[in-house]
Structures are given as C-alpha cells and as structure tokens.
Scaffold this active site. Structure first.
Site, PDB file in Angstrom:
ATOM      1  N   ARG A 124      22.606 -22.363  62.915  1.00  0.00           N
ATOM      2  CA  ARG A 124      23.599 -22.237  63.982  1.00  0.00           C
ATOM      3  C   ARG A 124      23.488 -23.405  64.966  1.00  0.00           C
ATOM      4  O   ARG A 124      24.493 -23.916  65.469  1.00  0.00           O
ATOM      5  CB  ARG A 124      23.348 -20.899  64.697  1.00  0.00           C
ATOM      6  CG  ARG A 124      24.278 -20.585  65.820  1.00  0.00           C
ATOM      7  CD  ARG A 124      25.560 -20.023  65.314  1.00  0.00           C
ATOM      8  NE  ARG A 124      26.467 -19.812  66.428  1.00  0.00           N
ATOM      9  CZ  ARG A 124      27.359 -18.847  66.465  1.00  0.00           C
ATOM     10  NH1 ARG A 124      27.496 -18.028  65.473  1.00  0.00           N
ATOM     11  NH2 ARG A 124      28.160 -18.723  67.503  1.00  0.00           N
ATOM     12  N   THR A 151      39.251 -18.526  77.810  1.00  0.00           N
ATOM     13  CA  THR A 151      40.113 -17.442  78.263  1.00  0.00           C
ATOM     14  C   THR A 151      39.723 -16.157  77.538  1.00  0.00           C
ATOM     15  O   THR A 151      39.496 -16.143  76.329  1.00  0.00           O
ATOM     16  CB  THR A 151      41.605 -17.786  78.098  1.00  0.00           C
ATOM     17  OG1 THR A 151      42.373 -16.653  78.475  1.00  0.00           O
ATOM     18  CG2 THR A 151      41.965 -18.200  76.688  1.00  0.00           C
ATOM     19  N   HIS A 152      39.599 -15.094  78.338  1.00  0.00           N
ATOM     20  CA  HIS A 152      39.087 -13.808  77.833  1.00  0.00           C
ATOM     21  C   HIS A 152      40.106 -12.714  78.167  1.00  0.00           C
ATOM     22  O   HIS A 152      40.576 -12.636  79.301  1.00  0.00           O
ATOM     23  CB  HIS A 152      37.737 -13.519  78.508  1.00  0.00           C
ATOM     24  CG  HIS A 152      37.180 -12.183  78.168  1.00  0.00           C
ATOM     25  ND1 HIS A 152      36.853 -11.823  76.878  1.00  0.00           N
ATOM     26  CD2 HIS A 152      36.892 -11.107  78.940  1.00  0.00           C
ATOM     27  CE1 HIS A 152      36.395 -10.586  76.883  1.00  0.00           C
ATOM     28  NE2 HIS A 152      36.411 -10.118  78.106  1.00  0.00           N
ATOM     29  N   ASP A 171      29.426 -20.653  80.503  1.00  0.00           N
ATOM     30  CA  ASP A 171      27.982 -20.795  80.710  1.00  0.00           C
ATOM     31  C   ASP A 171      27.288 -20.174  79.492  1.00  0.00           C
ATOM     32  O   ASP A 171      27.966 -19.768  78.552  1.00  0.00           O
ATOM     33  CB  ASP A 171      27.568 -20.177  82.062  1.00  0.00           C
ATOM     34  CG  ASP A 171      27.635 -18.659  82.079  1.00  0.00           C
ATOM     35  OD1 ASP A 171      27.922 -18.042  81.035  1.00  0.00           O
ATOM     36  OD2 ASP A 171      27.399 -18.079  83.160  1.00  0.00           O
ATOM     37  N   GLY A 199      26.059 -17.366  78.898  1.00  0.00           N
ATOM     38  CA  GLY A 199      26.253 -15.932  78.683  1.00  0.00           C
ATOM     39  C   GLY A 199      27.530 -15.623  77.923  1.00  0.00           C
ATOM     40  O   GLY A 199      28.282 -16.511  77.522  1.00  0.00           O
ATOM     41  N   ASP A 226      30.970 -14.404  78.329  1.00  0.00           N
ATOM     42  CA  ASP A 226      32.061 -14.175  79.291  1.00  0.00           C
ATOM     43  C   ASP A 226      31.539 -13.975  80.717  1.00  0.00           C
ATOM     44  O   ASP A 226      32.101 -13.184  81.488  1.00  0.00           O
ATOM     45  CB  ASP A 226      32.927 -12.982  78.845  1.00  0.00           C
ATOM     46  CG  ASP A 226      33.506 -13.188  77.458  1.00  0.00           C
ATOM     47  OD1 ASP A 226      33.834 -14.340  77.114  1.00  0.00           O
ATOM     48  OD2 ASP A 226      33.622 -12.213  76.696  1.00  0.00           O
TER      49      ASP A 226
HETATM   50  C1  GAR Z   1      43.463 -14.320  73.316  1.00  0.00           C
HETATM   51  O1  GAR Z   1      43.863 -13.087  73.865  1.00  0.00           O
HETATM   52  C2  GAR Z   1      42.097 -14.696  73.833  1.00  0.00           C
HETATM   53  O2  GAR Z   1      41.849 -14.298  75.145  1.00  0.00           O
HETATM   54  C3  GAR Z   1      41.207 -13.959  72.889  1.00  0.00           C
HETATM   55  O3  GAR Z   1      41.807 -14.105  71.644  1.00  0.00           O
HETATM   56  C4  GAR Z   1      43.223 -14.217  71.812  1.00  0.00           C
HETATM   57  C5  GAR Z   1      43.673 -15.448  71.070  1.00  0.00           C
HETATM   58  O4  GAR Z   1      45.059 -15.474  70.912  1.00  0.00           O
HETATM   59  N1  GAR Z   1      39.894 -14.501  72.920  1.00  0.00           N
HETATM   60  C6  GAR Z   1      38.796 -13.768  72.806  1.00  0.00           C
HETATM   61  O5  GAR Z   1      38.803 -12.573  72.630  1.00  0.00           O
HETATM   62  C7  GAR Z   1      37.518 -14.577  72.871  1.00  0.00           C
HETATM   63  N2  GAR Z   1      36.382 -13.719  72.891  1.00  0.00           N
HETATM   64  P1  GAR Z   1      45.772 -16.777  70.354  1.00  0.00           P
HETATM   65  O6  GAR Z   1      44.991 -17.242  69.117  1.00  0.00           O
HETATM   66  O7  GAR Z   1      47.141 -16.313  69.989  1.00  0.00           O
HETATM   67  O8  GAR Z   1      45.771 -17.805  71.451  1.00  0.00           O
END
Ligand code: GAR
Length: 201
Positions: free
Chosen positions: A66, A109-110, A142, A144, A146
């Site tokens: 990894r 973005t979460h 960072d 962690g 999220d």
């Molecule tokens: C988005 O909602 C994003 O926040 C999420 O995946 C989706 C991607 O949509 N990300 C996570 O859950 C990361 N842990 P997209 O491929 O249509 O942009």
C-alpha cells in the site's frame, strides 16, 4: 493566474464534471490539468478523456505494498504540479508519502456533515441514525478518516421516504454546487488554515 487542479476519482465523476464545466469559464480561475483514478473503466476517466484532460490510473493491487502505491500516486500527481488536489469521490485513503508531498493543498468532499458519519457510508449512516438534515463537507485532507479542517458545508433535508440512493442523489446535487463554489474561491483568493479553521481569501 489560473490554479492547476489535479482531480482524483473512483467512480461516476459527477463532481469532476461539475469542476470541468466550471473551468470552461476563464473567470473561474482554475483548470483541471489531470485526472487520476485507482481503477480503470470508470465514467470519471471518460469524462476527462472526452475533454482532452490527461488521465492516469494507479491500482493498489499492481503494487507490492500500500505504501508503494501511495508513493507512486504522490509522484504521478506531482508531475502535474498542482496548486490544489481535489479528491472527488476517490474511495481510497491517501497515506503519509502522499501527504508529505501534497499535504495542505489536498481537499476531499464527503457526503455527510462532518464530524458526523465519517467513512464510506455517509448517506446510509445518516439515514440509519434518523437525522433530519445531512449534507456534504469539503475538508483539507489529514491522516484521519474525514477528520480534516472544514472548508465548506452544505445542508440538505432527509425526507421520510428516502432510500440511501435518493438521499445520496439529493446530497450530490448540493455537493457539486458547494465544491464548485469553494474550489473556485480557493483558486482565486487562496486560503489559510489556522488550527481547525479554514479561511478563504
Ligand atoms: C460523492 O458523493 C462523494 O462525496 C462521495 O462519493 C460520491 C462521488 O460521486 N465520496 C465518498 O464517499 C468518499 N469517501 P461522483 O463520482 O459522482 O462525483
């Protein structure tokens, strides 16, 4: 000066598409110089290819460890000399080599309102908990999960008859607008992180 964005994706790439569309206007102040992924054959890569943006794919399984994957990812991103790295639906955690190289200018973005519901199942966890509002969070990455400093958040209601899919789709509409707005302001005005607080401009 136009900010150079490298965007990392793992799936459908609708957030990437929103950034590509915004970048078509020179006044937006940013351009997507490359799109990377941890898997091939995804719509996110096709979206980049259709508009002539270079792409690269680094699969964890193609590396001995990894850590080796993470170091290679850091190098591939660095080759495009980004001002900002945007994780937009990138379903891998970046590691220490990546953050040593790019930390402080990586945002993710979460699909939940941090610090609630971190991890891979933000919409499902929010629905299960029974919250009446949820949303999306843009944060500085960072080590962690999220946990980084919050750049922007957007709120959406949870409806009584929501499924995970309907809730996630509602979140994604708001998320794309938040992402485009915040990344554009970061590109045009810069940003400062002080403790937990992020200030744009
Ligand atoms: C988005 O909602 C994003 O926040 C999420 O995946 C989706 C991607 O949509 N990300 C996570 O859950 C990361 N842990 P997209 O491929 O249509 O942009």
């Amino acid at each position: 000066m136009t900010a150079r964005l490298v965007v990392l994706v793992s799936g459908s790439g609708t957030n990437l598409q929103a950034l590509l569309d915004a970048c078509a206007d020179p006044a937006y102040g940013a351009e997507v110089v490359a799109v990377g992924a941890d898997r091939g054959d995804i719509e996110g890569l096709s979206r980049a290819e259709r508009v002539g943006v270079p792409t690269f794919v680094l699969k964890v399984g193609d590396f001995a460890t990894r850590e080796a994957w993470d170091a290679a990812l850091a190098e591939s991103v660095a080759a495009y000399e980004p001002d900002l790295v945007v994780l937009a639906g990138f379903m891998k955690l970046v590691g220490s080599a990546f953050l040593t190289r790019h930390g402080g200018r990586v945002v993710n973005t979460h699909p939940a309102l941090s610090p609630s519901f971190p991890g891979m199942h933000g919409p499902a966890d929010a629905l299960e908990y029974g919250v009446k509002v949820t949303g999306a969070t843009l944060f500085v990455v960072d080590p962690g999960v999220d946990t980084g400093q919050i750049v922007a958040q957007t709120v959406v209601p949870v409806e009584d008859d929501d499924t995970v899919e309907s809730l996630h789709e509602r979140i994604k509409v708001a998320e794309r607008a938040m992402l485009v707005d915040a990344v554009g302001r970061m590109a045009r005005e810069g940003f400062v992180v002080t403790g937990r607080r992020v200030r744009i401009g």
